[in-house]
Design an enzyme around this catalytic site. Structure first.
Site, PDB file in Angstrom:
ATOM      1  N   HIS A   8      -1.303   2.539   0.381  1.00 31.67           N
ATOM      2  CA  HIS A   8       0.107   2.866   0.194  1.00 31.67           C
ATOM      3  C   HIS A   8       0.491   3.072  -1.274  1.00 31.67           C
ATOM      4  O   HIS A   8       1.215   4.006  -1.616  1.00 31.67           O
ATOM      5  CB  HIS A   8       0.991   1.738   0.759  1.00 31.67           C
ATOM      6  CG  HIS A   8       0.696   1.341   2.155  1.00 31.67           C
ATOM      7  ND1 HIS A   8       1.250   1.984   3.241  1.00 31.67           N
ATOM      8  CD2 HIS A   8      -0.094   0.349   2.667  1.00 31.67           C
ATOM      9  CE1 HIS A   8       0.827   1.414   4.356  1.00 31.67           C
ATOM     10  NE2 HIS A   8       0.017   0.424   4.039  1.00 31.67           N
ATOM     11  N   ASP A  14       2.080  -6.120  -7.627  1.00 36.98           N
ATOM     12  CA  ASP A  14       1.765  -7.448  -7.081  1.00 36.98           C
ATOM     13  C   ASP A  14       0.331  -7.442  -6.539  1.00 36.98           C
ATOM     14  O   ASP A  14       0.116  -7.587  -5.352  1.00 36.98           O
ATOM     15  CB  ASP A  14       2.766  -7.844  -5.989  1.00 36.98           C
ATOM     16  CG  ASP A  14       2.837  -6.835  -4.840  1.00 36.98           C
ATOM     17  OD1 ASP A  14       2.481  -5.657  -5.056  1.00 36.98           O
ATOM     18  OD2 ASP A  14       3.224  -7.218  -3.718  1.00 36.98           O
TER      19      ASP A  14
END
Length: 313
Positions: free
Chosen positions: A240, A10
């Site tokens: 991340h 995303d």
């Protein structure tokens, strides 16, 4: 050994860093980018993925996938983390390209059937596409090599609520479906990704090593660094989404813990990833839950070295 992957994403600033890392690595073959809502709406997610592929000169399929949570209203998105454009409001011009006409879930199923037992699904956004793929092909767990997820918080606090991490919180019901499936899941959550705070000099190094791709990450990351940096402290951020990719290449950088996993879907604890190590409870709600591997330790210096060296290739 080359790892065939589908990268479910995303984009997103840390997604961009991870996507370029995967493209640069000689140990990873990206079969396609499947996009999902999360950091940005799904239409923007797909457009951003196309732009990143074109910028990196990668001619691979990009698909548009799930745009809503499995249950509940549309997400409010993370504009305050990634900017209105997902790229830190740098106004980078979109690069035109055609999407693969298949849905993200159908693409996952088709590729798994085409390459049985060879593909690792690397999910670095909410898990709606994987949940839908399981509905389209109930035998999917037998067709893929494994699933690596950036998401969750096993033994540390969340970053959206006291117990929930953003990717899992965004689509908790889909996450519960994915964690409950009979496949090998490895979770890279805030237990390790929040443990490695990269200084602003890190993105400058990426730009030095790779002016085109690293330069993009450096420019986009300034907004992201602003979000992570508190007044008076050193400018830092967390990348991340690259962690599950790093584990594919150098698993020795990580320490893993096994446990039975459930994802909470009630209003108060929505998105909590609850891990019960074996022997800690007699409850069938847990002993009959799927076992997953959870990253709980990481070699920070080794990880940073891997990122920099890979961008330099």
């Amino acid at each position: 050994m080359t790892h065939k992957i589908i990268l479910d994403t995303d984009p997103g600033i840390d997604d961009a860093m991870a996507i370029f890392f995967a493209f640069q690595s000689p140990d990873i073959e990206v079969l396609g980018l499947t996009t999902v809502f999360g950091n940005v709406p799904v239409d923007m997610s797909a457009k951003n993925a196309v732009t990143l592929c074109k910028l990196a000169e990668q001619d691979i399929p990009v698909t548009k996938g799930v745009g809503m949570p499995w249950v509940g209203p549309e997400s409010s998105y993370a504009h305050f983390v990634h900017g209105d454009d997902g790229f830190g409001n740098i106004n980078f011009p979109a690069i035109e390209g055609k999407l693969d006409p298949r849905s993200s879930a159908q693409f996952i199923v088709d590729m798994a059937r085409q390459h049985p037992g060879e593909i690792t699904l690397v999910a670095i956004g909410p898990l709606g596409n994987l949940a839908l793929a399981l509905r389209l092909e109930p035998e999917l767990p037998k067709l893929v090599k494994g699933v690596s997820i950036m998401g969750g918080a096993a033994f540390v606090p969340g970053n959206v609520t006291p117990v929930a991490e953003a990717n899992i919180w965004n689509d908790a019901h889909a996450a519960e479906i994915v964690f409950a499936a009979d496949w090998e899941v490895t979770m890279f959550g805030l237990d390790v990704t929040n443990d490695v705070r990269f200084p602003a000099s890190f993105v400058e190094t990426l730009a030095e090593k790779n002016p085109k791709l690293g330069g993009f990450v450096r420019d986009a990351a300034q907004f992201y660094i602003d979000f992570y940096t508190k007044d008076g402290e050193e400018r830092v951020c967390c990348f991340h989404d690259a962690f599950p990719l790093a584990h594919l290449i150098k698993p020795e950088l990580f320490g893993l813990t096994e446990g039975h996993a459930r994802v909470a879907t009630d209003a108060l604890n929505r998105g909590q990833t609850i891990i019960a190590p074996p022997g800690t409870t007699p409850s069938p709600l847990w002993t009959e839950a799927q076992t997953v591997k959870v990253a709980t330790q990481v070699d920070r210096d080794g990880l940073e070295k891997l990122f920099v060296e890979t961008y330099a290739l």
